[in-house]
Write an enzyme that holds these catalytic residues in place. Sequence first.
Site, short mmCIF file in Angstrom:
data_model
loop_
_atom_site.label_atom_id
_atom_site.label_comp_id
_atom_site.label_asym_id
_atom_site.label_seq_id
_atom_site.Cartn_x
_atom_site.Cartn_y
_atom_site.Cartn_z
N GLY A 160 13.24 -18.67 1.77
CA GLY A 160 11.80 -18.75 2.06
C GLY A 160 11.60 -19.34 3.45
N ARG A 243 15.83 -29.05 -5.40
CA ARG A 243 15.49 -29.80 -6.60
C ARG A 243 16.76 -30.10 -7.39
NH1 ARG A 243 11.26 -30.94 -4.84
NH2 ARG A 243 9.17 -30.55 -5.65
N GLU A 272 16.50 -37.42 -11.52
CA GLU A 272 16.15 -38.48 -10.57
C GLU A 272 14.84 -39.17 -10.97
OE1 GLU A 272 15.94 -35.71 -7.14
OE2 GLU A 272 13.85 -36.37 -6.95
N HIS A 290 15.72 -38.17 -2.09
CA HIS A 290 14.64 -37.18 -2.08
C HIS A 290 13.66 -37.45 -0.93
CE1 HIS A 290 12.17 -34.26 -4.79
NE2 HIS A 290 11.88 -34.08 -3.52
#
Length: 329
Positions: A160, A243, A272, A290
Amino acid sequence: MDMQPTKPAILVSRRVFPEVLERLRQHFEVDDNQADGILGVAGLQARLAGKSGALTAATDPVTAEVITAAPQLKAICNFAVGYNNIDLAACTRAGVMATNTPGVLDDTTADLAWALLMATARRLPAAERWLRNGEWKGWEFIQWLGTDVHHATLGILGMGRIGQAVARRALGFDMQVIYHNRTRLPAEQEAACRARFVDKDALLRESDFLILLLPYSPATHHSIGAAELALMKPTAHLINVARGGIVDDEALISALRQRRLSGAGLDVFEGEPAFNPAFLELDNVALTPHIGSSSRATRMAMAMRAADNLIAALSGQRPPDLLNPEVLR
Ligand code: DGY
């Protein structure tokens, strides 16, 4: 008496910048969670009572039970590009608009993917720990040997906007770029990032560095597991800034431990903020909490974009990043 029309009530589920709250307060009665505790299902149900909309984060489980407990709700606006925390079908059934923040975080997340790639290739975290621990007694010719990034093959799974931003950066390193995606990019986009489409097996076999940029869904759960890792070169490095859950972390740990894979750079983990503690025992991983989109400018842009979506949604306009246009029909 001069009666002001009542402003719609909204929730901002996590701590955001004061500028964002200030903007929202011009349009709404804002219940902010500046204390920043994760609300969870019960907390969201309680705080969404009577609210017309919410700014939510990837940490908020916007489940069917949360949606049905808030009958006045009209819009859920995630300040994240990923929206696997939202039950989109439940939103659509309840006529609730859902939005995300595409486009504003591509470059920042691509930068972090590169930071992790460089860190794992050149063994920066382990070398730095060693230096800090006072273990550097002298320069040696054969010491902390890493892997060359320049002229290597970069593989991208999920091409993407962020994948394309990652690919463009590879030009400066004279890398070959290959990618796999559900749908092949148009020729001009492939040319712009000089990327070659290959099937998933070829991607796994040929990549020296494989960066994962898939959205998480049941269909992408454990897209990289033991079988996929077994196809990769033992000299290869895996980077995940997408993710947790896309990678089977147990399988990855086992491959890294046995040096069937050279290294990994990970910004996201299964379950997480908890993560498999075995990662901490490995010296061939670079680990970050993250932070893919975490620059001040980008987090501000994400929150403001979510605010744009919420303001549009609650003033009868189509929000720019509407994920479920069916609700408008
Ligand atoms: C995103 O935008 O999806 C980032 O992972 C932050 O949640």
